[in-house]
Motif scaffolding. Structure first.
Motif, PDB file in Angstrom:
ATOM      1  N   LEU A 113       0.824  -1.205   0.000  1.00 63.05           N
ATOM      2  CA  LEU A 113       0.000   0.000   0.000  1.00 63.05           C
ATOM      3  C   LEU A 113       0.857   1.253   0.000  1.00 63.05           C
ATOM      4  O   LEU A 113       0.589   2.198  -0.762  1.00 63.05           O
ATOM      5  CB  LEU A 113      -0.933   0.005   1.211  1.00 63.05           C
ATOM      6  N   ALA A 114       1.888   1.305   0.823  1.00 62.98           N
ATOM      7  CA  ALA A 114       2.742   2.491   0.901  1.00 62.98           C
ATOM      8  C   ALA A 114       3.401   2.787  -0.453  1.00 62.98           C
ATOM      9  O   ALA A 114       3.481   3.946  -0.874  1.00 62.98           O
ATOM     10  CB  ALA A 114       3.804   2.313   1.978  1.00 62.98           C
ATOM     11  N   SER A 195      -7.698   0.961   4.941  1.00 66.14           N
ATOM     12  CA  SER A 195      -7.060  -0.331   4.663  1.00 66.14           C
ATOM     13  C   SER A 195      -7.849  -1.453   5.310  1.00 66.14           C
ATOM     14  O   SER A 195      -8.075  -1.451   6.525  1.00 66.14           O
ATOM     15  CB  SER A 195      -5.620  -0.340   5.194  1.00 66.14           C
ATOM     16  N   LEU A 196      -8.278  -2.419   4.494  1.00 69.85           N
ATOM     17  CA  LEU A 196      -8.934  -3.643   4.978  1.00 69.85           C
ATOM     18  C   LEU A 196      -8.046  -4.813   4.587  1.00 69.85           C
ATOM     19  O   LEU A 196      -8.341  -5.568   3.654  1.00 69.85           O
ATOM     20  CB  LEU A 196     -10.325  -3.797   4.359  1.00 69.85           C
ATOM     21  N   LEU A 226      -9.535   2.791  -1.175  1.00 71.39           N
ATOM     22  CA  LEU A 226      -9.774   1.606  -0.348  1.00 71.39           C
ATOM     23  C   LEU A 226      -8.789   0.523  -0.756  1.00 71.39           C
ATOM     24  O   LEU A 226      -8.724   0.124  -1.921  1.00 71.39           O
ATOM     25  CB  LEU A 226     -11.207   1.092  -0.522  1.00 71.39           C
ATOM     26  N   PHE A 227      -8.018   0.055   0.215  1.00 70.36           N
ATOM     27  CA  PHE A 227      -7.029  -1.007   0.006  1.00 70.36           C
ATOM     28  C   PHE A 227      -7.582  -2.289   0.607  1.00 70.36           C
ATOM     29  O   PHE A 227      -7.963  -2.319   1.778  1.00 70.36           O
ATOM     30  CB  PHE A 227      -5.720  -0.618   0.689  1.00 70.36           C
ATOM     31  N   VAL A 228      -7.669  -3.340  -0.204  1.00 69.91           N
ATOM     32  CA  VAL A 228      -8.220  -4.617   0.257  1.00 69.91           C
ATOM     33  C   VAL A 228      -7.212  -5.722  -0.021  1.00 69.91           C
ATOM     34  O   VAL A 228      -6.670  -5.823  -1.126  1.00 69.91           O
ATOM     35  CB  VAL A 228      -9.553  -4.954  -0.444  1.00 69.91           C
TER      36      VAL A 228
END
Length: 309
Positions: A113-114, A195-196, A226-228
């Motif tokens: 994610l980063a 973040s999920l 949204l990060f999944v």
């Protein structure tokens, strides 16, 4: 040479917390094999899923079923609660999950994610402010410490393992409140990123998974991200989901796919979505998201599903 009578027997990784001496921190494992972590996590997921089914039945909320709870259901529910305690409860599940995402086992999803956020930040030439990130189900308080120059992370979890992790049920955040759910953090509709990571698959009910996605959409700011992260078998080996079905479902909820990373044979997949207005051309009527529909046959398939009510 035989073992002496006083030799201390090694406890199994699933031994009850109460059998371990010392303060709380000493009662949880600091390391374990990949097989051990997978075993505990898998056992916990199975118990949680069955527990949710029984809770819905005993509370009269068993959607689509007319069967009433009986004495055996209550007995089974009590037995499951006991088994979860024997596994160490939520604390041991969290400990094993934390070990599983440790640097020695490949690192956590926060690195993915980063890196994606940094790419988008550079492309958009937005370097003046930090992104406000809600890290749901955080097992570590410092997941984004190496990216604090452009990420302001707020970690939350159902059961906090650190003073800097806010103990908060994501599903109980009130999106209609003008106040933050915790002092000193952004208001409920101001999150740039949510973040999920390995969170949706932990939710035992398919409709609650859909509700979680709807809530994330509501809590995100305009154009929020949204990060999944999901175990790949949830999509590649499910009777009810495929990769295409997954991204179309997200479009129905109001998310446009920006980035994805997964490969055949891999263990997890990563997706980054952007909040958008729900297209008028997309509706629940076009695709069967409100009820289970078998997409892939096979006895070896799992039953993971996400439904929109």
């Amino acid at each position: 040479m035989g073992r002496t009578r006083h030799a201390k027997r090694k406890l199994p990784v699933t031994a009850p917390i109460s059998t371990r001496a010392g303060p709380v921190g000493d009662k949880l494992p600091a390391s374990a094999s990949s097989a051990a972590t997978r075993t505990v996590i898998r056992q916990f997921h199975v118990l949680m899923k069955r527990r949710e089914q029984l809770l819905r039945k005993t509370s009269g909320k068993n959607q689509g079923s007319k069967s009433a709870a009986n004495g055996r259901d209550y007995e089974e529910l009590a037995q499951i609660e006991q088994e979860m305690e024997m596994l160490g409860g939520l604390e041991r599940y969290q400990a094993m999950s934390s070990i599983g995402q440790s640097v020695t086992k490949g690192g956590g999803s926060e690195k993915v994610l980063a890196s994606w956020l940094k790419e988008l930040r550079t492309a958009n030439k937005d370097v003046d402010s930090r992104l406000r990130l809600l890290d749901v189900g955080a097992l570590k308080h410092d997941n984004y410490s190496s990216s604090k120059s452009f990420i302001e992370a707020t970690p939350i979890d159902l059961h906090s393992r650190h003073p800097h992790i806010i103990e908060q049920d994501f599903m109980k955040i009130d999106p209609n409140s003008s106040l933050p759910f915790h002092q000193g953090i952004p208001s409920n509709k101001d999150w740039d990123v949510i973040s999920l990571s390995l969170v949706l698959n932990f939710v035992p009910d398919p409709y609650e998974r859909g509700q979680m996605l709807h809530l994330a959409h509501t809590l995100l700011a305009t154009d929020g991200l949204l990060f999944v992260v999901l175990p790949l078998p949830c999509l590649l080996n499910s009777r009810y989901l495929t990769i295409q079905h997954w991204t179309l479902l997200m479009a129905v909820v109001g998310f446009s796919l920006l980035k994805e990373r997964w490969k055949e044979g891999g263990k997890v997949g990563y997706w980054l979505f952007q909040k958008v207005e729900i297209p008028k051309s997309v509706s629940k009527r076009e695709v069967p998201f409100s009820k289970k529909t078998v997409l892939k046959e096979g006895a070896s398939r799992n039953n993971f599903c996400i439904l929109i009510s």
